[in-house]
Write an enzyme that holds these catalytic residues in place. Structure first.
Site, short mmCIF file in Angstrom:
data_model
loop_
_atom_site.label_atom_id
_atom_site.label_comp_id
_atom_site.label_asym_id
_atom_site.label_seq_id
_atom_site.Cartn_x
_atom_site.Cartn_y
_atom_site.Cartn_z
N CYS A 134 0.87 -1.18 0.00
CA CYS A 134 0.00 0.00 0.00
C CYS A 134 0.90 1.23 0.00
CB CYS A 134 -0.93 0.02 1.21
SG CYS A 134 -1.84 1.59 1.33
N ASP A 173 0.08 16.30 -3.54
CA ASP A 173 -0.20 15.28 -4.56
C ASP A 173 0.87 15.37 -5.64
OD1 ASP A 173 -3.06 13.65 -5.45
OD2 ASP A 173 -1.51 13.96 -6.97
N HIS A 206 -4.41 2.09 8.14
CA HIS A 206 -4.95 1.74 6.83
C HIS A 206 -6.44 1.40 6.90
CE1 HIS A 206 -4.80 -0.01 2.73
NE2 HIS A 206 -5.78 -0.77 3.22
N ASN A 237 -12.63 10.24 -3.22
CA ASN A 237 -13.03 9.29 -4.26
C ASN A 237 -13.19 7.92 -3.61
OD1 ASN A 237 -12.83 11.25 -6.31
ND2 ASN A 237 -10.63 10.88 -6.53
N HIS A 293 -6.31 3.33 0.18
CA HIS A 293 -6.01 3.74 1.56
C HIS A 293 -6.70 5.10 1.68
CE1 HIS A 293 -2.84 4.29 4.98
NE2 HIS A 293 -3.62 5.36 5.00
N HIS A 307 -8.12 8.64 1.83
CA HIS A 307 -7.42 9.93 1.74
C HIS A 307 -8.38 11.01 1.32
CE1 HIS A 307 -7.06 7.82 -2.13
NE2 HIS A 307 -7.15 9.01 -2.71
N HIS A 310 -8.67 14.51 -0.62
CA HIS A 310 -8.02 15.46 -1.52
C HIS A 310 -8.45 16.86 -1.08
CE1 HIS A 310 -7.03 12.68 -5.00
NE2 HIS A 310 -7.97 11.97 -4.42
P1 AMP Z 1 -7.32 8.66 -5.85
O1 AMP Z 1 -7.27 8.57 -7.35
O2 AMP Z 1 -8.51 9.38 -5.30
O3 AMP Z 1 -7.15 7.28 -5.23
O4 AMP Z 1 -6.09 9.54 -5.42
C1 AMP Z 1 -4.77 9.07 -5.39
C2 AMP Z 1 -3.88 10.27 -5.55
O5 AMP Z 1 -2.59 9.91 -5.14
C3 AMP Z 1 -3.79 10.77 -7.00
O6 AMP Z 1 -4.24 12.13 -7.05
C4 AMP Z 1 -2.29 10.65 -7.30
O7 AMP Z 1 -1.80 11.70 -8.10
C5 AMP Z 1 -1.68 10.65 -5.92
N1 AMP Z 1 -0.39 10.00 -5.80
C6 AMP Z 1 -0.03 8.81 -6.32
N2 AMP Z 1 1.23 8.50 -5.96
C7 AMP Z 1 1.67 9.53 -5.18
C8 AMP Z 1 2.89 9.82 -4.50
N3 AMP Z 1 3.94 8.97 -4.52
N4 AMP Z 1 2.99 10.98 -3.81
C9 AMP Z 1 1.95 11.84 -3.77
N5 AMP Z 1 0.76 11.63 -4.38
C10 AMP Z 1 0.62 10.50 -5.08
ZN ZN Z 2 -2.45 1.70 3.47
#
Ligand code: AMP
Ligand code: ZN
Length: 117
Positions: free
Chosen positions: A9, A35, A51, A90, A101, A103, A105
């Site tokens: 994860c 992000d 998690h 989302n 996991h 989160h 935004h």
């Molecule tokens: P979601 O699509 O709602 O699951 O959001 C996941 C978010 O994580 C996306 O906006 C990605 O751009 C962001 N993301 C993916 N990998 C990383 C990373 N290593 N560091 C920061 N953000 C990331």
């Molecule tokens: Zn996790």
């Protein structure tokens, strides 16, 4: 198991400091970081360190932790001097969730359309 670190994860790894991120705020229970693919001038993710697959699972299992995430999103928005902003969770691949996991935004720094795409 919900709440336990999951292998493979990405956000568990960021929470543990094993994957680098641009962290803007960290508490005992949460981390906020920029992000990697920003969709607005300010695009910050706020995660619980524990998690949970999505926001609803988080809120059902650990309501105080869900509140911590929302509080931090608001406090980071204030630090970023955002008067208007959007907080998005989302949930499910069809809604654009790619990291399973929970989160938040935090998006701001530009005008927002409604309804969202
Ligand atoms: P979601 O699509 O709602 O699951 O959001 C996941 C978010 O994580 C996306 O906006 C990605 O751009 C962001 N993301 C993916 N990998 C990383 C990373 N290593 N560091 C920061 N953000 C990331
Ligand atoms: Zn996790």
């Amino acid at each position: 198991m919900a709440g336990e670190p999951q292998e493979d994860c990405l956000f568990c790894k960021i929470a543990e400091g094993h994957v680098p991120a641009t962290v803007v705020r960290e508490t005992d229970t949460t981390v906020a970081f920029r992000d990697i693919n920003p969709q607005a001038p300010i695009h910050i993710l706020v995660i619980p360190k524990a998690h949970y697959r999505n926001a609803a699972e988080l809120a059902a299992a650990a309501p105080q932790l869900a509140a911590d995430v929302l509080r931090d999103a608001g406090e980071v928005a204030a630090e970023e001097k955002l008067e208007s902003y959007r907080i998005v969770f989302n949930t499910g691949a069809g809604a654009g969730q790619t990291v399973f996991h929970a989160h938040a935004h935090l998006l701001g720094g530009r005008g927002m359309q409604w309804p969202p795409g």
